[in-house]
Design a protein around this motif. Structure first.
Motif, PDB file in Angstrom:
ATOM      1  N   TYR A 188      47.864   6.769   8.831  1.00  0.00           N
ATOM      2  CA  TYR A 188      49.155   6.766   9.521  1.00  0.00           C
ATOM      3  C   TYR A 188      48.880   6.606  11.011  1.00  0.00           C
ATOM      4  O   TYR A 188      47.894   7.125  11.542  1.00  0.00           O
ATOM      5  CB  TYR A 188      49.926   8.060   9.239  1.00  0.00           C
ATOM      6  N   VAL A 189      49.752   5.885  11.693  1.00  0.00           N
ATOM      7  CA  VAL A 189      49.562   5.574  13.107  1.00  0.00           C
ATOM      8  C   VAL A 189      50.882   5.737  13.844  1.00  0.00           C
ATOM      9  O   VAL A 189      51.948   5.804  13.230  1.00  0.00           O
ATOM     10  CB  VAL A 189      49.040   4.124  13.293  1.00  0.00           C
ATOM     11  N   ASP A 242      51.583   3.432  16.339  1.00  0.00           N
ATOM     12  CA  ASP A 242      51.917   2.015  16.494  1.00  0.00           C
ATOM     13  C   ASP A 242      50.782   1.197  15.886  1.00  0.00           C
ATOM     14  O   ASP A 242      49.618   1.379  16.244  1.00  0.00           O
ATOM     15  CB  ASP A 242      52.101   1.651  17.967  1.00  0.00           C
ATOM     16  N   THR A 243      51.112   0.322  14.976  1.00  0.00           N
ATOM     17  CA  THR A 243      50.089  -0.425  14.245  1.00  0.00           C
ATOM     18  C   THR A 243      49.231  -1.280  15.165  1.00  0.00           C
ATOM     19  O   THR A 243      47.999  -1.269  15.087  1.00  0.00           O
ATOM     20  CB  THR A 243      50.742  -1.307  13.168  1.00  0.00           C
ATOM     21  N   GLN A 244      49.865  -2.050  16.034  1.00  0.00           N
ATOM     22  CA  GLN A 244      49.114  -2.960  16.898  1.00  0.00           C
ATOM     23  C   GLN A 244      48.194  -2.190  17.843  1.00  0.00           C
ATOM     24  O   GLN A 244      47.023  -2.552  18.026  1.00  0.00           O
ATOM     25  CB  GLN A 244      50.072  -3.837  17.699  1.00  0.00           C
ATOM     26  N   PRO A 254      45.310  -1.137   5.422  1.00  0.00           N
ATOM     27  CA  PRO A 254      46.755  -0.881   5.555  1.00  0.00           C
ATOM     28  C   PRO A 254      47.003   0.447   6.243  1.00  0.00           C
ATOM     29  O   PRO A 254      46.223   1.396   6.122  1.00  0.00           O
ATOM     30  CB  PRO A 254      47.238  -0.845   4.106  1.00  0.00           C
ATOM     31  N   CYS A 255      48.095   0.521   6.985  1.00  0.00           N
ATOM     32  CA  CYS A 255      48.480   1.765   7.647  1.00  0.00           C
ATOM     33  C   CYS A 255      49.999   1.838   7.713  1.00  0.00           C
ATOM     34  O   CYS A 255      50.693   0.824   7.595  1.00  0.00           O
ATOM     35  CB  CYS A 255      47.867   1.878   9.039  1.00  0.00           C
ATOM     36  N   THR A 256      50.497   3.033   7.921  1.00  0.00           N
ATOM     37  CA  THR A 256      51.932   3.292   7.968  1.00  0.00           C
ATOM     38  C   THR A 256      52.276   3.938   9.291  1.00  0.00           C
ATOM     39  O   THR A 256      51.578   4.857   9.737  1.00  0.00           O
ATOM     40  CB  THR A 256      52.355   4.242   6.830  1.00  0.00           C
ATOM     41  N   GLU A 257      53.332   3.479   9.937  1.00  0.00           N
ATOM     42  CA  GLU A 257      53.756   4.094  11.197  1.00  0.00           C
ATOM     43  C   GLU A 257      54.493   5.403  10.902  1.00  0.00           C
ATOM     44  O   GLU A 257      55.346   5.470  10.008  1.00  0.00           O
ATOM     45  CB  GLU A 257      54.632   3.144  12.002  1.00  0.00           C
ATOM     46  N   ARG A 295      45.161  -0.682  16.011  1.00  0.00           N
ATOM     47  CA  ARG A 295      44.150  -1.666  15.632  1.00  0.00           C
ATOM     48  C   ARG A 295      43.432  -2.273  16.827  1.00  0.00           C
ATOM     49  O   ARG A 295      42.389  -2.914  16.662  1.00  0.00           O
ATOM     50  CB  ARG A 295      44.798  -2.767  14.788  1.00  0.00           C
ATOM     51  N   SER A 314      60.321   3.072  15.220  1.00  0.00           N
ATOM     52  CA  SER A 314      60.400   2.583  13.847  1.00  0.00           C
ATOM     53  C   SER A 314      61.599   1.660  13.659  1.00  0.00           C
ATOM     54  O   SER A 314      61.514   0.626  12.989  1.00  0.00           O
ATOM     55  CB  SER A 314      60.497   3.766  12.882  1.00  0.00           C
ATOM     56  N   CYS A 333      41.601   2.672  14.241  1.00  0.00           N
ATOM     57  CA  CYS A 333      41.762   1.517  13.359  1.00  0.00           C
ATOM     58  C   CYS A 333      41.127   0.246  13.917  1.00  0.00           C
ATOM     59  O   CYS A 333      41.024  -0.758  13.193  1.00  0.00           O
ATOM     60  CB  CYS A 333      43.245   1.281  13.069  1.00  0.00           C
TER      61      CYS A 333
END
Length: 323
Positions: free
Chosen positions: A246-247, A249-251, A266-269, A254, A36, A259
């Motif tokens: 919630y994830v 790691d976003t990348q 939208p998502c939150t780490e 996805r 983060s 995802c």
């Protein structure tokens, strides 16, 4: 001296006894926060299907301020079951970032199992309703067991568990592992099991949707483990659109996680939650999803404490590895 350099080998028998839950939880939490804060880097993931029918991947990263550098080479070989072996195979390597020399090779199966279970537990602790007592688990394999183990450890009340097996039949050894700490039984209708649960854990190979979207009730928390490669999924269409996502790691989420099927949402780490950047304001009716694809930093922070423990205790095998 370079001519006297050694490489430490930590096999399963050295790794498994040292994987104490509190230390694993602390290491995984640290990995999320480092990610983060971008104090730890995660390098691009390699994940490729092989002509042999297996899937091979590499997750790597570093924490420059801690002199931590390494990778995990891992994958899934379904044919191993016919050989009496575990389909998931993994090896972790730590390196000296100043010289590039290998320091330690570790059994990655045990590390992967433990750190993924701890990650699911941390997500559940942050996102599930505290009064949750009803759990539905899809899968009865190694990862389903560790996810349920950490869930039962973290939830404050005694739980009832329904599980969905691959063949729809009871798995006595799975039940026996948990009978002393919860009420557990086979689910005869997967949609009913989901609808009557506070927490749903999906820990399968990710071959397709496991239940109907309409079965997910308001207030449910879902821990999703099986989607870790392009094309894999466990959730049906429509669940992510109703959820707070919630994830780790976003990348990654996805590209190879759940995802990937709704990359525009939208998502939150989770590291932002743990680090206090993004507090969770969960309404009782919110559906929450923790889409876990696994971070290299989790493997590395766990491997580091195992490496230090081995140096302190003399565990493992030392091999001459001169320059």
């Amino acid at each position: 001296m370079p001519s006297h350099a050694q490489l430490l080998l930590l096999d399963r028998d050295a790794v498994e006894p040292a994987l104490q839950a509190e230390q694993v939880l602390a290491a995984v939490r640290e990995a999320f926060v480092l990610h983060s804060q971008r104090a730890g880097r995660v390098f691009p993931v390699v994940r490729e299907k092989l002509a042999t029918g297996g899937v091979f991947g590499i997750k790597s990263g570093d924490v420059a301020s801690q002199d931590l550098l390494g990778f995990k080479a891992a994958g899934f070989w379904p044919g191993n079951r016919q050989l009496g072996g575990e389909p998931h195979q993994a090896t972790v390597a730590l390196f000296d970032p100043h010289t590039g020399r290998p320091l330690c090779l570790l059994d990655g199966n045990a590390i992967t199992t433990a750190r993924t279970g701890a990650a699911g537990g941390i997500g559940l602790q942050q996102l599930a309703r505290p009064e949750s007592t009803r759990i539905c688990v899809f899968g009865t394999g190694v990862q389903a067991r560790v996810q349920l183990t950490y869930a039962l450890r973290i939830l404050p009340r005694r739980c009832t568990v329904q599980y969905v097996s691959t063949r729809g039949q009871a798995v006595p050894e799975f039940e026996a592992a948990f009978r002393d700490i919860c009420a557990i039984r086979l689910a005869h209708d997967r949609n009913e099991a989901v609808a009557s649960s506070d927490v749903v854990i999906t820990a399968t190979p990710g071959g397709g949707p496991l239940f109907d979207a309409s079965a997910v009730r308001p207030g449910t928390h879902l821990t999703c483990v099986g989607a870790d490669t392009a094309g894999k999924r466990e959730l049906p269409e429509g669940v992510l659109q109703r959820a707070r996502i919630y994830v780790d790691d976003t990348q990654q989420a996805r590209s190879i996680g759940e995802c990937q099927w709704a990359p525009g949402l939208p998502c939150t780490e989770i590291g932002d939650v743990l680090g206090g950047t993004t507090p969770v304001a969960r309404a009782a009716s919110d559906i929450t999803v923790f889409d876990m694809t696994g971070l290299a930093l989790q493997d590395l922070t766990v491997a580091r404490f195992l490496y230090r423990h081995a140096l302190d205790t003399g565990a493992g095998t030392r091999v001459a590895w001169p320059w």
